[in-house]
Design an enzyme around this catalytic site. Structure first.
Site, PDB file in Angstrom:
ATOM      1  N   CYS A 319       0.816  -1.216   0.000  1.00  0.00           N
ATOM      2  CA  CYS A 319       0.000   0.000   0.000  1.00  0.00           C
ATOM      3  C   CYS A 319       0.854   1.272   0.000  1.00  0.00           C
ATOM      4  O   CYS A 319       1.785   1.383   0.800  1.00  0.00           O
ATOM      5  CB  CYS A 319      -0.895  -0.048   1.239  1.00  0.00           C
ATOM      6  SG  CYS A 319      -1.990   1.345   1.316  1.00  0.00           S
ATOM      7  N   ARG A 418     -12.897   0.404  -4.157  1.00  0.00           N
ATOM      8  CA  ARG A 418     -12.280   0.382  -2.823  1.00  0.00           C
ATOM      9  C   ARG A 418     -11.789   1.764  -2.414  1.00  0.00           C
ATOM     10  O   ARG A 418     -11.655   2.059  -1.242  1.00  0.00           O
ATOM     11  CB  ARG A 418     -11.115  -0.623  -2.855  1.00  0.00           C
ATOM     12  CG  ARG A 418     -10.486  -0.847  -1.525  1.00  0.00           C
ATOM     13  CD  ARG A 418      -9.545  -2.043  -1.525  1.00  0.00           C
ATOM     14  NE  ARG A 418      -9.268  -2.391  -0.157  1.00  0.00           N
ATOM     15  CZ  ARG A 418      -8.329  -1.815   0.593  1.00  0.00           C
ATOM     16  NH1 ARG A 418      -7.552  -0.900   0.074  1.00  0.00           N
ATOM     17  NH2 ARG A 418      -8.186  -2.165   1.858  1.00  0.00           N
TER      18      ARG A 418
HETATM   19  P1  RVP Z   1      -0.530  -6.831   4.198  1.00  0.00           P
HETATM   20  O1  RVP Z   1      -1.010  -7.988   5.012  1.00  0.00           O
HETATM   21  O2  RVP Z   1       0.476  -5.997   4.907  1.00  0.00           O
HETATM   22  O3  RVP Z   1      -0.053  -7.258   2.831  1.00  0.00           O
HETATM   23  O4  RVP Z   1      -1.787  -5.871   3.993  1.00  0.00           O
HETATM   24  C1  RVP Z   1      -2.980  -6.305   3.394  1.00  0.00           C
HETATM   25  C2  RVP Z   1      -3.987  -5.183   3.468  1.00  0.00           C
HETATM   26  O5  RVP Z   1      -3.545  -4.068   2.666  1.00  0.00           O
HETATM   27  C3  RVP Z   1      -5.349  -5.514   2.893  1.00  0.00           C
HETATM   28  O6  RVP Z   1      -6.156  -6.262   3.759  1.00  0.00           O
HETATM   29  C4  RVP Z   1      -5.905  -4.122   2.620  1.00  0.00           C
HETATM   30  O7  RVP Z   1      -6.453  -3.526   3.780  1.00  0.00           O
HETATM   31  C5  RVP Z   1      -4.676  -3.342   2.231  1.00  0.00           C
HETATM   32  N1  RVP Z   1      -4.561  -3.152   0.772  1.00  0.00           N
HETATM   33  C6  RVP Z   1      -4.969  -3.955  -0.226  1.00  0.00           C
HETATM   34  N2  RVP Z   1      -4.637  -3.369  -1.397  1.00  0.00           N
HETATM   35  C7  RVP Z   1      -4.039  -2.227  -1.073  1.00  0.00           C
HETATM   36  C8  RVP Z   1      -3.514  -1.233  -1.992  1.00  0.00           C
HETATM   37  O8  RVP Z   1      -3.422  -1.452  -3.198  1.00  0.00           O
HETATM   38  N3  RVP Z   1      -3.155  -0.086  -1.470  1.00  0.00           N
HETATM   39  N4  RVP Z   1      -3.984  -2.110   0.255  1.00  0.00           N
END
Ligand code: RVP
Length: 503
Positions: A319, A418
């Protein structure tokens, strides 16, 4: 003047747990990781609980039907991704709900006219040596026989020979009917010394297989999360745009719990979505909401009627929301703050709303910390994307096996719903990246190891349950120099590349 938070925004790696007293009865085998998934009134039981505090992220690269079955088998829940058509998402949910524990849908199907060469190619593709021979070559076809590795000799036989020439035909097979219980299926397997038992309906259509090896694993799977019909519990992500058509399709497919999937949940649209669900289904359909990072956001979604509330903005491994938009909060601080608001809400109303820390879990101990901070369960993306059961592709990068992992806000997923804040139905900039994560093998092995660490740490803290950990944990901040002390230091770590030669 703007409101300034006095505390800096902190993340999990900045904290450690301080041990509590460990009594003689406080052993890892006695730890219960059961935790509520949806809200409940004081003194009552929640309508849905998890047997382990882990759910898989609402992401294309993470939560498909295979992940959902594998995780439910261990006691957690997957939220099937919503960034796909309503039909395909509902089909995934239906597939999970039609997989009875121990009854496996056939993913290797072949027609009687196919050749030995096709059999070998299919075995390579799926990794499975048992194939159903059906009249149309599909999983729902009429079963006419099966092929296992005992039916052919690859090096001795002509590869153009047709399957019908060497398969074990239906009239030589022992089969179970579709109403058979798992334990009766197992009896047949033992009685006839079988490795697999095909299950067929009255028209001889293949419904599933029961495998000898699966029965063994099912027996030692006490955490399996099943509904009253012994089907896996499964969740699904929804958005705040097409809920009026998506929710009915998912409910019809048998979904157990929904989650509004949004990068920022403190919005009128989330409240409207929950309201619509309550008007049409009352409390029968469970729906979580989020994501929020402070008490205000929590309170808003609690008042809107959310069944659980998800925490986290910008902490996900893929993210880049914080860089792109400058919003978010360190995951630890956000979890601590929301947990305080949840406890105050419980005090005030007698309603306990479970909270989920979503994103940013890097080490297994981060899960234990999130629970100690008050989370009831955690959502993980990167963690699960590494496993065989995730729907993402496995690739070789510089000779290492990797799995592809991309954010819902990346150009690849294009999940604009989203990140929707009204207006255009498109993404004007990305909030996620496309990446690789090292392939880690099966979910079962990895989850088993993570849970073992969590149980051990809980015992070090003198806690046998998650509520005890939430109440009794002692937590300290760490300084940057003490972080260095926490790893191996001032020694040369031995590995295969650097090892002393015997003199
Ligand atoms: P991680 O477990 O750190 O990979 O995080 C997963 C979380 O990141 C998802 O559950 C969601 O809340 C968030 N996410 C998913 N897509 C993206 C993005 O493209 N920014 N972020």
């Amino acid at each position: 003047m703007a409101k300034f938070f006095e505390e800096p925004s902190r993340t999990f790696s900045e904290y450690l747990l301080i041990p509590g007293y460990t009594g003689p009865d406080c052993t890892p085998d006695k730890v219960s990781l059961k935790t509520p998934l949806v809200k409940f009134k004081k003194g009552e039981e929640p309508a849905l609980s998890l047997n382990i505090p882990m759910v898989s992220a609402v992401m294309q690269a993470v939560s498909g039907e295979e992940m959902a079955c594998a995780l439910a088998r261990e006691g957690g829940v997957s939220f099937i991704y919503g960034s796909q058509t309503i039909e395909s998402q509902a089909a995934m949910v239906r597939k999970v709900k039609s997989t009875k524990a121990g009854f496996v849908g056939s993913d290797s199907n072949i027609s009687p006219e196919a050749t030995l060469e096709d059999v070998i190619a299919l075995r390579k593709e799926t990794g499975h040596s048992t194939m159903a021979v059906t009249d149309n070559g599909q999983a729902d076809g009429k079963l006419v026989g099966i092929v296992t590795s005992r039916d052919y000799r690859e090096s001795r036989m002509d590869h153009s020979i047709q399957v019908k020439e060497f398969m074990t035909p239906f009239d030589k097979l022992i089969v179970g009917n579709e109403d058979i219980t798992l334990s009766d299926a197992n009896d047949l397997i033992w009685e006839h010394k079988l490795n697999q038992l095909p299950i067929v309906d009255k028209e001889q259509h293949l419904k599933a297989f029961v495998f000898r090896k699966d029965y063994e694993s099912h027996k030692d799977n006490p955490n399996e999360l099943l509904d009253e019909n012994k089907r896996y519990i499964v969740g699904a992500g929804i958005n705040t745009r097409d809920y009026a058509t998506r929710v009915p399709a998912l409910v019809e497919a048998g979904v157990d719990v929904l989650c509004i999937d949004s990068s920022e949940g403190y919005s009128a649209w989330q409240a409207e979505t929950i309201k619509w669900i309550r008007e049409h289904y009352g409390d029968r359909v469970k729906v979580g909401a989020g994501n929020v990072v402070d008490g205000d956001g929590f309170r808003f979604l609690a008042d809107a009627g959310a069944d659980f509330i998800k925490i986290g903005i910008g902490g996900g491994s893929i993210c880049i929301t914080r860089e792109q938009k400058g919003i978010g909060r360190g995951q630890a601080t956000a979890t601590i703050d929301v947990a305080k608001a949840r406890d105050a809400y419980f005090e005030e109303t007698g309603v306990y709303i479970p909270i989920c820390s979503d994103g940013g879990i890097v080490h297994d101990y981060h899960i234990t910390l999130a629970l100690a901070f008050g989370a009831d369960f955690v959502m993980l993306g990167r963690y699960f994307a590494r496993f065989k059961e995730a729907p993402n592709k496995i690739v070789s990068v510089n000779g290492n096996y990797m799995k592809e992992y991309w954010g819902e806000g990346s150009a690849r997923a294009r999940n604009w719903q989203r990140y929707d804040v009204g207006g255009d139905k498109k993404m004007s900039f990305v909030e996620g990246v496309d990446s690789y994560v090292p392939y880690a093998g099966s979910l079962r092995d990895n989850v088993g190891l993570s849970l073992s660490k969590i149980r051990h740490t809980m015992c070090n803290c003198g806690c046998l349950t998650i509520p005890e950990l939430q109440r009794d944990a002692k937590v300290t901040l760490v300084s940057s120099t003490s972080i260095v002390e926490g790893g191996a230091h001032d020694v040369v770590v031995r590995d295969e590349h650097f090892d002393a030669k015997p003199q």
